[in-house]
Motif scaffolding. Structure first.
Motif, mmCIF file in Angstrom:
data_model
loop_
_atom_site.group_PDB
_atom_site.id
_atom_site.type_symbol
_atom_site.label_atom_id
_atom_site.label_comp_id
_atom_site.label_asym_id
_atom_site.label_seq_id
_atom_site.Cartn_x
_atom_site.Cartn_y
_atom_site.Cartn_z
ATOM 1 N N GLY A 1 3.677 -40.013 24.815
ATOM 2 C CA GLY A 1 2.738 -40.974 25.719
ATOM 3 C C GLY A 1 2.974 -42.513 25.414
ATOM 4 N N LYS A 2 4.662 -42.368 23.945
ATOM 5 C CA LYS A 2 5.546 -43.909 24.356
ATOM 6 C C LYS A 2 6.328 -43.524 24.730
ATOM 7 C CE LYS A 2 2.665 -45.616 20.266
ATOM 8 N NZ LYS A 2 3.091 -46.475 18.543
ATOM 9 N N GLY A 3 7.404 -42.655 24.204
ATOM 10 C CA GLY A 3 8.463 -42.697 24.339
ATOM 11 C C GLY A 3 9.689 -41.974 23.527
ATOM 12 N N ILE A 4 10.458 -42.624 23.366
ATOM 13 C CA ILE A 4 11.551 -42.338 22.044
ATOM 14 C C ILE A 4 12.457 -43.353 21.270
ATOM 15 C CG2 ILE A 4 12.522 -40.451 23.244
ATOM 16 C CD1 ILE A 4 14.887 -41.123 24.284
ATOM 17 N N ARG A 5 13.009 -43.312 20.364
ATOM 18 C CA ARG A 5 13.121 -44.787 19.691
ATOM 19 C C ARG A 5 14.111 -44.425 17.840
ATOM 20 N NH1 ARG A 5 9.126 -47.175 15.385
ATOM 21 N NH2 ARG A 5 9.239 -45.998 14.566
ATOM 22 N N LEU A 6 14.733 -44.714 18.183
ATOM 23 C CA LEU A 6 16.374 -44.826 17.038
ATOM 24 C C LEU A 6 15.389 -45.716 15.945
ATOM 25 C CD1 LEU A 6 19.884 -46.233 18.765
ATOM 26 C CD2 LEU A 6 18.993 -43.638 17.877
ATOM 27 N N VAL A 7 15.588 -44.310 15.099
ATOM 28 C CA VAL A 7 14.816 -44.714 13.494
ATOM 29 C C VAL A 7 15.986 -44.326 12.412
ATOM 30 C CG1 VAL A 7 13.186 -44.405 11.947
ATOM 31 C CG2 VAL A 7 13.023 -44.065 14.048
ATOM 32 N N GLY A 8 16.231 -45.642 11.326
ATOM 33 C CA GLY A 8 17.255 -45.473 10.360
ATOM 34 C C GLY A 8 17.329 -46.873 10.288
ATOM 35 N N ASN A 9 18.927 -47.101 9.615
ATOM 36 C CA ASN A 9 19.726 -48.057 9.152
ATOM 37 C C ASN A 9 20.926 -48.229 10.265
ATOM 38 O OD1 ASN A 9 22.492 -48.815 7.673
ATOM 39 N ND2 ASN A 9 20.955 -49.708 6.529
ATOM 40 N N GLU A 10 20.421 -49.538 10.723
ATOM 41 C CA GLU A 10 21.434 -50.058 12.256
ATOM 42 C C GLU A 10 23.078 -49.368 11.962
ATOM 43 O OE1 GLU A 10 22.305 -53.659 15.134
ATOM 44 O OE2 GLU A 10 20.521 -53.815 13.574
ATOM 45 N N THR A 11 23.513 -49.971 10.414
ATOM 46 C CA THR A 11 24.219 -49.862 10.606
ATOM 47 C C THR A 11 24.902 -49.149 10.454
ATOM 48 O OG1 THR A 11 25.140 -52.141 8.790
ATOM 49 C CG2 THR A 11 26.493 -50.499 8.556
ATOM 50 N N LYS A 12 24.401 -47.870 9.610
ATOM 51 C CA LYS A 12 25.100 -45.764 9.729
ATOM 52 C C LYS A 12 24.476 -45.562 11.485
ATOM 53 C CE LYS A 12 23.030 -44.715 5.240
ATOM 54 N NZ LYS A 12 21.889 -44.258 3.768
ATOM 55 N N LEU A 13 23.773 -46.305 11.928
ATOM 56 C CA LEU A 13 23.670 -45.641 13.349
ATOM 57 C C LEU A 13 24.409 -45.915 13.918
ATOM 58 C CD1 LEU A 13 19.093 -46.041 14.344
ATOM 59 C CD2 LEU A 13 20.759 -44.091 13.607
ATOM 60 N N ARG A 14 25.435 -46.898 13.612
ATOM 61 C CA ARG A 14 26.450 -47.179 14.218
ATOM 62 C C ARG A 14 27.608 -46.496 13.765
ATOM 63 N NH1 ARG A 14 26.173 -52.632 16.642
ATOM 64 N NH2 ARG A 14 24.598 -53.556 16.973
ATOM 65 N N GLN A 15 27.553 -46.194 13.136
ATOM 66 C CA GLN A 15 28.743 -45.695 12.277
ATOM 67 C C GLN A 15 28.712 -44.095 12.940
ATOM 68 O OE1 GLN A 15 28.014 -45.546 7.658
ATOM 69 N NE2 GLN A 15 29.593 -47.567 7.182
ATOM 70 N N ILE A 16 27.615 -43.547 13.000
ATOM 71 C CA ILE A 16 27.434 -42.348 13.157
ATOM 72 C C ILE A 16 27.498 -42.167 15.284
ATOM 73 C CG2 ILE A 16 26.004 -40.318 14.281
ATOM 74 C CD1 ILE A 16 23.764 -41.322 11.770
ATOM 75 N N ALA A 17 27.490 -43.097 15.605
ATOM 76 C CA ALA A 17 28.119 -43.458 17.156
ATOM 77 C C ALA A 17 29.387 -43.559 17.244
ATOM 78 C CB ALA A 17 27.047 -44.435 17.637
ATOM 79 N N SER A 18 30.024 -44.141 16.295
ATOM 80 C CA SER A 18 31.275 -44.723 16.182
ATOM 81 C C SER A 18 32.620 -43.742 16.004
ATOM 82 C CB SER A 18 31.916 -45.752 15.373
ATOM 83 O OG SER A 18 31.314 -47.481 15.520
ATOM 84 N N LYS A 19 31.853 -42.732 15.218
ATOM 85 C CA LYS A 19 32.568 -41.471 14.520
ATOM 86 C C LYS A 19 32.767 -40.187 15.747
ATOM 87 C CE LYS A 19 31.768 -41.449 10.120
ATOM 88 N NZ LYS A 19 30.798 -40.726 8.711
ATOM 89 N N LYS A 20 31.317 -40.372 16.429
ATOM 90 C CA LYS A 20 30.919 -38.930 18.018
ATOM 91 C C LYS A 20 32.013 -40.009 19.087
ATOM 92 C CE LYS A 20 30.280 -35.820 19.891
ATOM 93 N NZ LYS A 20 30.634 -34.391 19.264
ATOM 94 N N ILE A 21 32.105 -41.321 18.888
ATOM 95 C CA ILE A 21 32.754 -41.581 20.077
ATOM 96 C C ILE A 21 34.413 -41.461 19.670
ATOM 97 C CG2 ILE A 21 33.798 -43.319 21.300
ATOM 98 C CD1 ILE A 21 30.931 -45.017 20.923
ATOM 99 N N ILE A 22 35.055 -41.965 18.718
ATOM 100 C CA ILE A 22 36.302 -41.452 17.714
ATOM 101 C C ILE A 22 36.259 -40.178 18.810
ATOM 102 C CG2 ILE A 22 37.438 -41.664 16.221
ATOM 103 C CD1 ILE A 22 36.063 -43.943 15.537
ATOM 104 N N SER A 23 35.779 -39.177 18.482
ATOM 105 C CA SER A 23 36.222 -37.659 17.622
ATOM 106 C C SER A 23 36.158 -37.258 18.922
ATOM 107 C CB SER A 23 35.062 -36.763 16.810
ATOM 108 O OG SER A 23 34.292 -36.979 17.324
ATOM 109 N N SER A 24 35.385 -37.947 19.906
ATOM 110 C CA SER A 24 36.106 -37.629 21.602
ATOM 111 C C SER A 24 36.997 -37.611 22.245
ATOM 112 C CB SER A 24 34.531 -37.697 22.235
ATOM 113 O OG SER A 24 34.254 -39.168 22.851
ATOM 114 N N PHE A 25 37.752 -38.784 21.871
ATOM 115 C CA PHE A 25 38.666 -38.838 22.514
ATOM 116 C C PHE A 25 39.962 -38.317 21.853
ATOM 117 C CE2 PHE A 25 36.670 -43.072 23.090
ATOM 118 C CZ PHE A 25 36.829 -42.968 24.698
ATOM 119 N N ILE A 26 39.512 -38.013 20.376
ATOM 120 C CA ILE A 26 41.077 -36.637 19.239
ATOM 121 C C ILE A 26 40.535 -35.734 19.696
ATOM 122 C CG2 ILE A 26 41.597 -36.552 17.352
ATOM 123 C CD1 ILE A 26 40.235 -38.724 16.205
ATOM 124 N N THR A 27 39.490 -34.963 19.940
ATOM 125 C CA THR A 27 39.627 -33.486 20.611
ATOM 126 C C THR A 27 39.528 -33.450 22.571
ATOM 127 O OG1 THR A 27 37.480 -33.847 20.747
ATOM 128 C CG2 THR A 27 38.666 -32.883 18.844
#
Length: 70
Positions: free
Chosen positions: A44-70
């Motif tokens: 009824g509301k939707g979705i949202r990211l929860v957590g420390n913004e810096t950590k969320l950005r780190q997670i996203a960066s690692k996933k993006i980088i790993s997608s280019f390496i593999t």
């Protein structure tokens, strides 16, 4: 990010189907799934990211980088 966004709104913004957004959200939830950083879904509301913004950005960066390496 404190605001909720619906799957429909994401679908409209990204110009993809709701099914695509839902499938991508399943993948994202597996990448962003710690005790302190996660994707919250509220019916009824939707979705949202929860957590420390810096950590969320780190997670996203690692996933993006790993997608280019593999």
């Amino acid at each position: 990010m404190n605001e909720y966004i619906t799957i429909q709104k994401l679908s409209d913004l990204l110009k993809v189907s709701k099914a695509t957004v839902q499938n991508d959200m399943k993948l994202l939830k597996s990448y962003i799934n710690t005790k302190t950083e996660y994707i919250e879904t509220v019916k009824g509301k939707g979705i949202r990211l929860v957590g420390n913004e810096t950590k969320l950005r780190q997670i996203a960066s690692k996933k993006i980088i790993s997608s280019f390496i593999t």
